[in-house]
Design a protein around this motif. Structure first.
Motif, PDB file in Angstrom:
ATOM      1  N   GLU A 174       0.829  -1.208   0.000  1.00 40.12           N
ATOM      2  CA  GLU A 174       0.000   0.000   0.000  1.00 40.12           C
ATOM      3  C   GLU A 174       0.863   1.258   0.000  1.00 40.12           C
ATOM      4  O   GLU A 174       0.573   2.225  -0.711  1.00 40.12           O
ATOM      5  N   LYS A 175       1.949   1.250   0.764  1.00 44.39           N
ATOM      6  CA  LYS A 175       2.872   2.398   0.825  1.00 44.39           C
ATOM      7  C   LYS A 175       3.414   2.746  -0.556  1.00 44.39           C
ATOM      8  O   LYS A 175       3.665   3.907  -0.861  1.00 44.39           O
ATOM      9  N   ARG A 176       3.598   1.725  -1.380  1.00 47.86           N
ATOM     10  CA  ARG A 176       4.223   1.916  -2.690  1.00 47.86           C
ATOM     11  C   ARG A 176       3.196   2.055  -3.821  1.00 47.86           C
ATOM     12  O   ARG A 176       3.567   2.105  -4.988  1.00 47.86           O
ATOM     13  N   GLY A 177       1.940   2.073  -3.463  1.00 48.50           N
ATOM     14  CA  GLY A 177       0.907   2.244  -4.475  1.00 48.50           C
ATOM     15  C   GLY A 177       0.679   1.034  -5.345  1.00 48.50           C
ATOM     16  O   GLY A 177       0.194   1.156  -6.477  1.00 48.50           O
ATOM     17  N   VAL A 178       1.016  -0.153  -4.845  1.00 44.22           N
ATOM     18  CA  VAL A 178       0.807  -1.389  -5.605  1.00 44.22           C
ATOM     19  C   VAL A 178      -0.642  -1.829  -5.415  1.00 44.22           C
ATOM     20  O   VAL A 178      -1.070  -2.126  -4.296  1.00 44.22           O
ATOM     21  N   ALA A 179      -1.398  -1.872  -6.497  1.00 44.15           N
ATOM     22  CA  ALA A 179      -2.827  -2.148  -6.408  1.00 44.15           C
ATOM     23  C   ALA A 179      -3.220  -3.494  -7.020  1.00 44.15           C
ATOM     24  O   ALA A 179      -4.406  -3.804  -7.120  1.00 44.15           O
ATOM     25  N   PHE A 180      -2.229  -4.283  -7.441  1.00 43.30           N
ATOM     26  CA  PHE A 180      -2.514  -5.598  -8.011  1.00 43.30           C
ATOM     27  C   PHE A 180      -1.433  -6.568  -7.589  1.00 43.30           C
ATOM     28  O   PHE A 180      -0.235  -6.268  -7.679  1.00 43.30           O
ATOM     29  N   ILE A 181      -1.837  -7.730  -7.094  1.00 40.62           N
ATOM     30  CA  ILE A 181      -0.892  -8.781  -6.722  1.00 40.62           C
ATOM     31  C   ILE A 181      -1.411 -10.112  -7.263  1.00 40.62           C
ATOM     32  O   ILE A 181      -2.564 -10.487  -7.043  1.00 40.62           O
ATOM     33  N   ARG A 182      -0.541 -10.813  -7.974  1.00 43.39           N
ATOM     34  CA  ARG A 182      -0.840 -12.186  -8.397  1.00 43.39           C
ATOM     35  C   ARG A 182       0.070 -13.112  -7.601  1.00 43.39           C
ATOM     36  O   ARG A 182       1.282 -13.091  -7.756  1.00 43.39           O
ATOM     37  N   GLY A 194      -8.781  -6.341  -0.395  1.00 38.81           N
ATOM     38  CA  GLY A 194      -9.568  -5.173  -0.776  1.00 38.81           C
ATOM     39  C   GLY A 194      -9.508  -4.051   0.239  1.00 38.81           C
ATOM     40  O   GLY A 194      -9.688  -2.870  -0.115  1.00 38.81           O
ATOM     41  N   GLU A 195      -9.259  -4.375   1.498  1.00 44.37           N
ATOM     42  CA  GLU A 195      -9.137  -3.351   2.533  1.00 44.37           C
ATOM     43  C   GLU A 195      -7.958  -2.422   2.264  1.00 44.37           C
ATOM     44  O   GLU A 195      -7.906  -1.303   2.793  1.00 44.37           O
ATOM     45  N   TYR A 196      -7.010  -2.897   1.467  1.00 43.73           N
ATOM     46  CA  TYR A 196      -5.813  -2.111   1.134  1.00 43.73           C
ATOM     47  C   TYR A 196      -5.860  -1.594  -0.301  1.00 43.73           C
ATOM     48  O   TYR A 196      -4.854  -1.117  -0.828  1.00 43.73           O
ATOM     49  N   GLY A 197      -7.024  -1.717  -0.933  1.00 48.43           N
ATOM     50  CA  GLY A 197      -7.166  -1.257  -2.315  1.00 48.43           C
ATOM     51  C   GLY A 197      -6.442  -2.132  -3.311  1.00 48.43           C
ATOM     52  O   GLY A 197      -6.084  -1.679  -4.400  1.00 48.43           O
ATOM     53  N   ILE A 198      -6.237  -3.399  -2.949  1.00 45.16           N
ATOM     54  CA  ILE A 198      -5.462  -4.321  -3.787  1.00 45.16           C
ATOM     55  C   ILE A 198      -6.373  -5.361  -4.426  1.00 45.16           C
ATOM     56  O   ILE A 198      -7.173  -6.008  -3.746  1.00 45.16           O
ATOM     57  N   THR A 199      -6.257  -5.513  -5.732  1.00 44.19           N
ATOM     58  CA  THR A 199      -6.863  -6.637  -6.440  1.00 44.19           C
ATOM     59  C   THR A 199      -5.886  -7.800  -6.336  1.00 44.19           C
ATOM     60  O   THR A 199      -4.725  -7.684  -6.737  1.00 44.19           O
ATOM     61  N   TYR A 200      -6.339  -8.918  -5.802  1.00 46.54           N
ATOM     62  CA  TYR A 200      -5.447 -10.014  -5.451  1.00 46.54           C
ATOM     63  C   TYR A 200      -5.983 -11.313  -6.054  1.00 46.54           C
ATOM     64  O   TYR A 200      -7.156 -11.639  -5.886  1.00 46.54           O
TER      65      TYR A 200
END
Length: 294
Positions: free
Chosen positions: A40-48, A65-71
Motif C-alpha cells: 500500500e505504501k508503494r501504491g501497488v494495487a494488483f498482486i498475483r 480489498g481493505e488495502y485497495g489491492i486486487t489479489y
C-alpha cells in the motif's frame, strides 16, 4: 506503481522454514497485513500470488480489498510428485489425480492454475537447474485440462526446452524462464505468452555472500541478455519479483524488479507502455477474463 505479477505472501524474504512455521498451525493475519501495508505504501494495487500449501494466499485474497489491492491466487501450485514444487503446493502421481486438484481449485474458487514444470536454478553453478523438467506431453496435457475447466495457467519453468514446450502448449504466463535460447524466445513472441522473468531473485543475491558472486553475475548477465532479445523480438513482458523469496522483500521487490528492467533496457516510454500491456494481459486472463467454464 506497477502491479506485482508474481509474489508469495506466505514467504518472508529471508527464511522459508520460519515463514512456514509462522503459518503452519494457523494463518497469521498480522503478518499478511504487514506485507499488504508495504504494498500500500508503494501504491501497488494488483498482486498475483503463486500459491502455497498453507491457505495463506486464500486468506490474503479475502482481506486484500481493505488495502485497495486486487489479489488473485491459484490457492496452491500443482507439481508432479518426485519433481520440484512441494514448497508451494500439492503433488500428484497420475493425470486423474491432477484433474482432481484442478477440480479442487475450481470448487474453492481459485483464480487460475499454477503448474510446476521444472526446477529452480542452482546459484552455485551457471547453467544448472535442479531436478528434471516434466515431459512435453505432460505439460501439454496439464495445460489443456486447466484450459478446459476455464482457467488461465501460470507455469513455473526454466531451461529453453521446457519453456518452449510450455509456450507451444498454450501457457498463459511463463514464470522465471532462465537459460533461454533464440528459438525459445521466438516461440514466446509467437505464442503471445506473457513472460515474467523475476530478475530480482538473482540480482538481489549479488553481494550477499551466500553464493559465489562470480556465478551470480554470470547468471544475471545471461538473464539480462535474454531479456534484451525478448524485448527486441516483441515478447510480452510483465513485472513480477517473486516477492517473499530470499532477499526479495514484499513491496520493495517490485521496485527492485522495475529497476532491473530499466538497468537492462533503459528507462523509456516504450518500455513503460509494454510493461503496462503485459500487466493488463495478466489482469485480463488471470482475474477478469477467464474463459467460460464448461
Amino acid at each position: 506503481m506497477y502491479g506485482e505479477c508474481h509474489a508469495h505472501i506466505f514467504m518472508n524474504g529471508y527464511h522459508y522454514r520460519k515463514a512456514v512455521e509462522l503459518h503452519k498451525n494457523h494463518i497469521n493475519e498480522q503478518n499478511i497485513r504487514e506485507w499488504f501495508t508495504e504494498y500500500e505504501k508503494r501504491g501497488v494495487a494488483f498482486i498475483r500470488d503463486g500459491g502455497d500449501a498453507l491457505g495463506v494466499s486464500a486468506y490474503a485474497r479475502q482481506i486484500a480489498g481493505e488495502y485497495g489491492i486486487t489479489y488473485c491466487t491459484p490457492l496452491f501450485a500443482i507439481h508432479k510428485n518426485g519433481h520440484y514444487g512441494g514448497i508451494v503446493g500439492v503433488g500428484f502421481d497420475t493425470m486423474r489425480e491432477y484433474r482432481g486438484l484442478v477440480a479442487e481449485v475450481k470448487r474453492r474458487k481459485g483464480d487460475f492454475i499454477k503448474i510446476m514444470a521444472a526446477g529452480i536454478m542452482d546459484f552455485n553453478q551457471f547453467g544448472v537447474v535442479t531436478g528434471e523438467p516434466l515431459e512435453q506431453g505432460e505439460i501439454r496435457e496439464m495445460i489443456h485440462i486447466a484450459h478446459e475447466e476455464g482457467f488461465a495457467v501460470m507455469v513455473h519453468v526454466n531451461t529453453a526446452q521446457a519453456v518452449r514446450d510450455a509456450a507451444f502448449a498454450g501457457a498463459d504466463s511463463i514464470e522465471h524462464g532462465n537459460y533461454l535460447d533464440r528459438d525459445c524466445i521466438q516461440a514466446l513472441a509467437d505464442s503471445r505468452t506473457v513472460w515474467v522473468p523475476t530478475l530480482s531473485t538473482i540480482r538481489n543475491l549479488i553481494g550477499c555472500g551466500r553464493f559465489p558472486d562470480e556465478k551470480l553475475k554470470k547468471i544475471y548477465n545471461s538473464a539480462a541478455e535474454n531479456l534484451r532479445r525478448a524485448y527486441d523480438t516483441g515478447v510480452m513482458l510483465a513485472l513480477g519479483s517473486d516477492a517473499g523469496a530470499y532477499r526479495v522483500p514484499h513491496g520493495q521487490g517490485i521496485e527492485d524488479e522495475f529497476a532491473a528492467f530499466k538497468e537492462i533496457l533503459g528507462d523509456s516510454k516504450e518500455l513503460r507502455e509494454r510493461l503496462e500491456q503485459g500487466e493488463a494481459r495478466i489482469r485480463e486472463k488471470f482475474v477478469y477474463g477467464r474463459r467460460k467454464t464448461k
